[in-house]
Write a protein that holds these residues in place. Structure first.
Motif, PDB file in Angstrom:
ATOM      1  N   ASP A 100      -2.122  -2.843   1.702  1.00  0.00           N
ATOM      2  CA  ASP A 100      -0.786  -2.270   1.223  1.00  0.00           C
ATOM      3  C   ASP A 100      -0.070  -1.640   2.322  1.00  0.00           C
ATOM      4  OD1 ASP A 100      -1.749  -3.698  -1.212  1.00  0.00           O
ATOM      5  OD2 ASP A 100      -3.059  -1.858  -1.863  1.00  0.00           O
ATOM      6  N   ALA A 101      -0.163  -1.892   3.216  1.00  0.00           N
ATOM      7  CA  ALA A 101       0.704  -1.484   4.301  1.00  0.00           C
ATOM      8  C   ALA A 101       2.362  -1.312   4.008  1.00  0.00           C
ATOM      9  CB  ALA A 101       0.785  -1.704   5.776  1.00  0.00           C
ATOM     10  N   PRO A 102       3.196  -0.381   4.014  1.00  0.00           N
ATOM     11  CA  PRO A 102       4.645  -0.567   3.761  1.00  0.00           C
ATOM     12  C   PRO A 102       5.374  -1.695   4.336  1.00  0.00           C
ATOM     13  CG  PRO A 102       4.409   1.355   4.889  1.00  0.00           C
ATOM     14  CD  PRO A 102       3.027   0.748   4.613  1.00  0.00           C
TER      15      PRO A 102
ATOM     16  N   LEU B 279       0.594 -10.748  15.677  1.00  0.00           N
ATOM     17  CA  LEU B 279       1.201 -11.730  14.711  1.00  0.00           C
ATOM     18  C   LEU B 279       1.808 -11.031  13.673  1.00  0.00           C
ATOM     19  CD1 LEU B 279      -2.182 -13.706  14.576  1.00  0.00           C
ATOM     20  CD2 LEU B 279      -0.122 -14.609  15.674  1.00  0.00           C
ATOM     21  N   ALA B 280       2.180 -11.604  12.573  1.00  0.00           N
ATOM     22  CA  ALA B 280       2.829 -11.083  11.445  1.00  0.00           C
ATOM     23  C   ALA B 280       1.847 -10.303  11.056  1.00  0.00           C
ATOM     24  CB  ALA B 280       3.509 -12.140  10.586  1.00  0.00           C
ATOM     25  N   TRP B 281       2.140  -9.123  10.154  1.00  0.00           N
ATOM     26  CA  TRP B 281       1.178  -8.038   9.813  1.00  0.00           C
ATOM     27  C   TRP B 281       0.093  -8.734   8.893  1.00  0.00           C
ATOM     28  CZ3 TRP B 281      -0.191  -3.423  11.063  1.00  0.00           C
ATOM     29  CH2 TRP B 281      -1.159  -2.662  10.223  1.00  0.00           C
TER      30      TRP B 281
ATOM     31  N   ALA C 221       4.660   7.188   8.560  1.00  0.00           N
ATOM     32  CA  ALA C 221       5.531   6.208   7.930  1.00  0.00           C
ATOM     33  C   ALA C 221       5.929   6.750   6.353  1.00  0.00           C
ATOM     34  CB  ALA C 221       5.110   4.778   8.222  1.00  0.00           C
ATOM     35  N   GLY C 222       5.146   7.746   5.862  1.00  0.00           N
ATOM     36  CA  GLY C 222       5.424   8.071   4.659  1.00  0.00           C
ATOM     37  C   GLY C 222       4.626   7.418   3.638  1.00  0.00           C
ATOM     38  N   GLU C 223       3.757   6.434   3.869  1.00  0.00           N
ATOM     39  CA  GLU C 223       2.772   5.982   3.086  1.00  0.00           C
ATOM     40  C   GLU C 223       1.380   6.229   3.495  1.00  0.00           C
ATOM     41  OE1 GLU C 223       3.484   3.024   0.565  1.00  0.00           O
ATOM     42  OE2 GLU C 223       5.371   2.727   0.845  1.00  0.00           O
ATOM     43  N   PRO C 224       0.839   7.380   3.462  1.00  0.00           N
ATOM     44  CA  PRO C 224      -0.405   7.762   3.683  1.00  0.00           C
ATOM     45  C   PRO C 224      -1.545   7.079   3.031  1.00  0.00           C
ATOM     46  CG  PRO C 224       0.738   9.559   2.371  1.00  0.00           C
ATOM     47  CD  PRO C 224       1.389   8.479   2.648  1.00  0.00           C
TER      48      PRO C 224
END
Length: 173
Positions: free
Chosen positions: A41-43, A88-90, A143-146
């Motif tokens: 669930d990375a931003p 690669l893409a995330w 990044a604000g999403e710990p």
């Protein structure tokens, strides 16, 4: 030394296991658990997030972790190959992370001989990968999403469970 196949994570029969090899497999399961938590669930837009010029972005770090796991497997099977992969893409890097963990764990669970000392496999690629998972977690916070903190001692981490599907945390805070 030959190692009997032990792909059943519930197999605890000490007569057919190498304790060092099993500890290494537990380290991989721990890496899967902790790494999964850091990448899940990375931003949006997290992969290229940079905190400073010259510092790796999360996508670059995750690609490096994949390279470390591939390198660890190559040392274990006697080929000793290193590759610097372009990120690669995330989501593809996340898939690669878990695939590399599974490939490494499958080898360790097999009867194939190890061509590198367990201690060196741990202190090199696995310990480095754990360090980099921590970097991704720190970057998530910046990044604000710990990622939620957790009592990892209580986590249900099992040898052989190295995929994206992990047991939910027992105690987060």
């Amino acid at each position: 030394m030959s190692h009997p196949s032990n792909t059943d994570p519930t197999n605890t029969d000490p007569s057919n296991t190498d304790p060092k090899r099993e500890l290494l497999r537990h380290a991989l399961a721990t890496l899967a658990y902790r790494g999964g938590k850091a990448v899940r669930d990375a931003p949006e837009g997290f992969a290229p997030f940079h905190v400073d010029e010259g510092a790796r972005a999360p996508g670059q770090i995750l690609a490096h972790i994949g390279d470390l796991l591939d390198w660890g497997l190559s040392m274990a099977n006697g080929k000793r190959e290193w590759h610097d992969s372009k990120p690669l893409a995330w989501e593809k890097e996340v898939e690669r992370f878990f695939a590399a963990l599974k490939n490494f764990d499958d080898y360790l669970a097999s009867e194939e001989s190890l061509h590198a000392p367990v201690e060196k496999l741990f202190q090199g690629p696995i310990a480095d990968a754990l360090t980099h998972v921590g970097q991704i977690a720190i970057l998530r916070r910046l990044a604000g999403e710990p990622v939620k903190a957790e009592n990892f001692y209580k986590a249900e981490i099992m040898i052989g469970r190295v995929g994206a599907e992990q047991t939910p945390p027992k105690k987060e805070f």
